[in-house]
Design an enzyme around this catalytic site. Structure first.
Site, PDB file in Angstrom:
ATOM      1  N   ALA A 268      -0.837  -9.182  -0.441  1.00 19.12           N
ATOM      2  CA  ALA A 268      -1.125  -9.335  -1.854  1.00 19.12           C
ATOM      3  C   ALA A 268       0.158  -9.502  -2.651  1.00 19.12           C
ATOM      4  CB  ALA A 268      -1.904  -8.116  -2.371  1.00 19.12           C
ATOM      5  N   ALA A 269       0.111 -10.365  -3.661  1.00 20.24           N
ATOM      6  CA  ALA A 269       1.298 -10.618  -4.479  1.00 20.24           C
ATOM      7  C   ALA A 269       1.743  -9.385  -5.240  1.00 20.24           C
ATOM      8  CB  ALA A 269       1.020 -11.759  -5.456  1.00 20.24           C
ATOM      9  N   CYS A 270       0.797  -8.494  -5.548  1.00 19.21           N
ATOM     10  CA  CYS A 270       1.167  -7.289  -6.293  1.00 19.21           C
ATOM     11  C   CYS A 270       2.003  -6.334  -5.454  1.00 19.21           C
ATOM     12  CB  CYS A 270      -0.085  -6.573  -6.795  1.00 19.21           C
ATOM     13  SG  CYS A 270      -1.259  -6.164  -5.482  1.00 19.21           S
ATOM     14  N   HIS A 271       2.120  -6.619  -4.151  1.00 18.14           N
ATOM     15  CA  HIS A 271       2.945  -5.787  -3.275  1.00 18.14           C
ATOM     16  C   HIS A 271       4.225  -6.503  -2.856  1.00 18.14           C
ATOM     17  CE1 HIS A 271      -1.158  -3.944  -2.023  1.00 18.14           C
ATOM     18  NE2 HIS A 271      -0.660  -3.328  -3.064  1.00 18.14           N
ATOM     19  N   SER A 272       4.587  -7.568  -3.577  1.00 19.83           N
ATOM     20  CA  SER A 272       5.722  -8.384  -3.163  1.00 19.83           C
ATOM     21  C   SER A 272       7.054  -7.667  -3.303  1.00 19.83           C
ATOM     22  CB  SER A 272       5.751  -9.672  -3.996  1.00 19.83           C
ATOM     23  OG  SER A 272       5.868  -9.376  -5.378  1.00 19.83           O
TER      24      SER A 272
END
Length: 427
Positions: A368-372
């Protein structure tokens, strides 16, 4: 409700997985005033396979947005039904608890003691939820405003099991929130069974009604989603997962009547005073058109996505061999999204972020991008699903889209082969 519901539920802006329209893996930081034409040239030969992160706009959606900008520029506040995001669901469930839970001696005051213990609303969710659910309930737990149970998913099926949800229920349980499909593994959760089992539980007289919510952001547009069939009170969707603008909608089954909805913010009387702020009419029109396309074409979309994903998996096995490939999205007995392939290419120095940074053509993600911002740390979702650490560290989330072709797959697999060979030579 079927897929047409978003046309009658007011969309609102969400913060699911924010990106620019240009895939962020192109390696260029964008200023709001950047001329995007050179950047488009830079990535023209790249193959985008990160559709679980964000999707482009369908031409019909662009037309709907443009038409709304030209003709529907008036204030729409008097005509739309309420809608908002996951935070509003969590907030509404807590408010519902305090309004409906009759504590000792009939008192309804917050923090009242019940049988000698302090009463707090109880929320059940999973340990693989998106941050838009996970972080709000963690905050309630941290600040002492609610008790929260994070149910572990089965390490065999990758799912939240209905029996575990029922076992976790308490007299003070007011909300069960389980995503419809996981954004990293693609596993489809048994939401319908969970709702049926929760509804069947006999509750003490003072217990509040248990509200049922599913975040369907990853599922909508890929599989059939029907609120009545699922049995939920709330469904969250978000446009940029199904070729619509970055705007979301919350379906509420009987808002303010059969299902409670409480505002997070106060101000104007928009959306029947459930959410202040003038509605973004063009984006709402775009979301409605995208939902209409899903309703009309879902069978074709699903068939194409599944065909391309299966071809991708076949090519990965053919090129790398069964001993070197681990599919982290395959769980016995569990259904998965038709477009999602979470795969690890095993070997030292083949961590997912290293492979992607070495690829010349593939645009994908490790999760997920929110965990980048987690750097080289493996996904907690995969670890919670029982994927070994060294395998999870090598994971790639490759998610195909409506326009992805078999030729694209051939290009991507060849690119991955070259990247892996280069990294192995370096080691």
């Amino acid at each position: 409700m079927s897929e047409t519901a978003p046309t009658t539920a007011t969309p609102v802006m969400l913060d699911h997985e924010p990106h620019t329209n240009i895939p962020h893996h192109a390696g260029v930081d964008l200023d709001p005033h950047t001329n995007l034409e050179p950047l488009a040239d830079l990535i023209r030969d790249r193959v985008y396979m990160d559709y679980n992160a964000t999707t482009p706009l369908e031409p019909e959606v662009i037309s709907a947005v443009t038409d709304a900008l030209r003709f529907a520029w008036g204030n729409p506040s008097s005509t739309y039904l309420p809608g908002t995001a996951n935070n509003m669901v969590v907030h509404s469930a807590v408010e519902h608890f305090w309004k409906s839970c009759v504590a000792e001696k009939g008192a309804r005051e917050r923090g009242h003691l019940l049988n000698g213990s302090r009463v707090l609303p109880h929320i059940i969710t999973s340990n693989v939820e998106h941050d838009s659910v996970k972080i709000p309930v963690e905050n309630l737990l941290k600040t002492g405003r609610a008790d929260v149970t994070f149910l572990p998913v089965s390490m065999v099926t990758g799912r939240v099991e209905a029996e575990d949800v029922v076992s976790a229920m308490r007299p003070t349980t007011c909300l069960v929130s389980v995503m419809l499909a996981n954004n990293e593994t693609g596993v489809i959760m048994p939401v319908r069974e969970i709702c049926e089992r929760v509804r069947a539980v006999k509750r003490p007289a003072f217990s509040p009604r248990v509200l049922l919510h599913t975040d369907a952001a990853q599922a909508f547009g890929k599989i059939h989603v029907d609120a009545q069939d699922l049995g939920v009170d709330y469904i969250t969707i978000v446009g940029h997962k199904f070729y619509a603008p970055r705007i979301g909608a919350l379906f509420v089954n009987g808002p303010g009547t059969s299902t409670p909805i409480h505002p997070l913010l106060y101000g104007g009387g928009q959306e029947r005073s459930f959410r202040p702020g003038t509605e973004n009419t063009p984006m709402i029109a775009g979301l409605g058109k995208a939902a209409e396309l899903v309703t009309t074409n879902l069978a074709a979309y699903e068939s194409h996505l599944l065909d391309i994903r299966l071809y991708l998996e076949q090519r990965l096995l053919a090129v790398f061999g069964e001993e070197k490939v681990r599919f982290n999205s395959h769980f016995p007995g569990s259904d998965t999204l038709p477009n999602t392939c979470n795969v690890s290419i095993l070997g030292q120095g083949l961590q997912g972020y290293q492979v992607l940074s070495t690829c010349r053509r593939l645009l994908a993600s490790v999760g997920a991008a929110c965990h980048s911002d987690r750097g080289d740390q493996p996904s907690h979702v995969l670890l919670n699903c029982g994927v070994p650490y060294h395998v999870a560290a090598n994971a790639l989330r490759i998610s195909v889209g409506r326009q992805t072709s078999r030729q694209d797959v051939d290009v991507v697999v060849a690119d991955l082969r070259d990247a892996v060979e280069h990294l192995e030579q370096m080691n």
